[in-house]
Design an enzyme around this catalytic site. Sequence first.
Site, PDB file in Angstrom:
ATOM      1  N   TYR A 158      15.114  -2.884 -10.716  1.00 54.83           N
ATOM      2  CA  TYR A 158      15.454  -1.573 -10.158  1.00 54.83           C
ATOM      3  C   TYR A 158      14.917  -1.425  -8.727  1.00 54.83           C
ATOM      4  O   TYR A 158      15.619  -0.948  -7.839  1.00 54.83           O
ATOM      5  CB  TYR A 158      14.916  -0.447 -11.052  1.00 54.83           C
ATOM      6  N   LYS A 250      -9.901  -6.046  -0.586  1.00 52.59           N
ATOM      7  CA  LYS A 250     -10.568  -6.267  -1.876  1.00 52.59           C
ATOM      8  C   LYS A 250     -10.880  -7.749  -2.108  1.00 52.59           C
ATOM      9  O   LYS A 250     -11.576  -8.111  -3.048  1.00 52.59           O
ATOM     10  CB  LYS A 250      -9.708  -5.708  -3.011  1.00 52.59           C
TER      11      LYS A 250
END
Length: 473
Positions: A158, A250
């Site tokens: 999608y 991170k």
Amino acid sequence: SVNVLAIVDERGRRTGRAIRGIPVVGPLDKLPQILDRFEARGRRAEAIILTRSRDEFQQYASLEELVEIAAQQKLELLMLPNLLDMKSIDAEIELTPIKLEDLLQRAPVKLDTRKIAAMIGGKNVMITGAGGSIGSELARQVAELSPLSLVLVDANEYALYCIKSELTQKRPDTRIDAVLCNVRERDAISNIVETHAPHLIFHAAALKHVPMVEAQPIEGIFTNAIGTRNVADAALRWKVSKMIMVSTDKAVNPANVMGATKRMAEMYCQAMDLDQKTCTTRFMTVRFGNVLGSAGSVVPLFEQQIKAGGPVTVTHPEIVRFFMTIPEACLLVLQAAAHEPDKIDERGRIFVLNMGSPVKIADLARNLIRLSGRRPDTDIEIAYTGLRPGEKLYEELFDRSETLSETGSPGILAASARSIERAVIVRIFDEMQRMVDDLDVEGALRLLQSTVPEFTAGPDIHLTMSRARSLRQ
């Protein structure tokens, strides 16, 4: 039509005068009393309109203070468009609400647009994770620079359909292919690179939700580390001239599996870039912090919570993060990609985007509440819920051991991070692939820890490992 009650001079220099019969009032700290006086005369203000650019206003007054006054008085806070951006002189002037980005905005970075356009124009460009928040914005910006073709790769059908439809409408003359594929599928990725022959690959596909990857470490390792290797190996095999890996702050001294897997991916790309035999392909890594409004980021969550009447949940009163808008982050990724290192000793470096100053998440929550016309702690409560698994109080953009240097491109620094020889990292990744195939969580985490020694695993990981151990017995 707008009925103007008064003009506010935030410095109070022209207070008492009038412009075309409209009184000039001020300064800013007197605004609540001024508004009360108007209301007492039956002329309640409904909105405050900022007529100058944020930067001009900030020279003399605080936009945050204006936001606070608007929230206390339950007024809408709107701004005029930049008159230089208007298409024609008689175009209708649209007032727009002030957004969080307007509060966090930094001085815009001057980009070398010629270099970026030359890198993309007339080239085949492939983007992995093209349906994601970073991948889709990269795709939008690349599409504007007249590539020969654009290959959008994503595992989410999608998301891929959405970005393909959007870009096909906007750029009907550009060849845009949507390819459904997961970067974990080594042969499929190699096949796509061979078929579409990209000159450039932007690798943005990743699993990035920290607590989710903490709970399912194998998934994070498979997509983020092994997936990056699959893309990098295909790039080398089919002589792609440049692969740009999108990384994260991170990855620095990681306190979670997600960060450690991204550091492992960085190490693979670094080793490829430093190896003499890979000179046909440049491997570049660009590291940045949080982006405002990305899928799974804190802002959409806060907005939902405010809509529901609160509370807004913040993990810790002192937690801070670097923030930048998605378009800004993507522009800087393109700028870093266009940076051509001249010397061999510039290879293997990691590009770090200058993220400005860190922002307290609690302040961010308060500003969002004010922008919605409510008062923090009065109308909407802020609740502190405790740090989540793998969460740090602050992120770092580079390790203390990484020497930072200027690149000559504004807004972009380069870190010389520790690297491993290609032969060694290849053996580590082969071993990791075996652990992933065997679903050996314990072994995979041990290998991750030894490859990224600066990784400090949280208590949840030890729990995951002991759970895995008991299942195997």
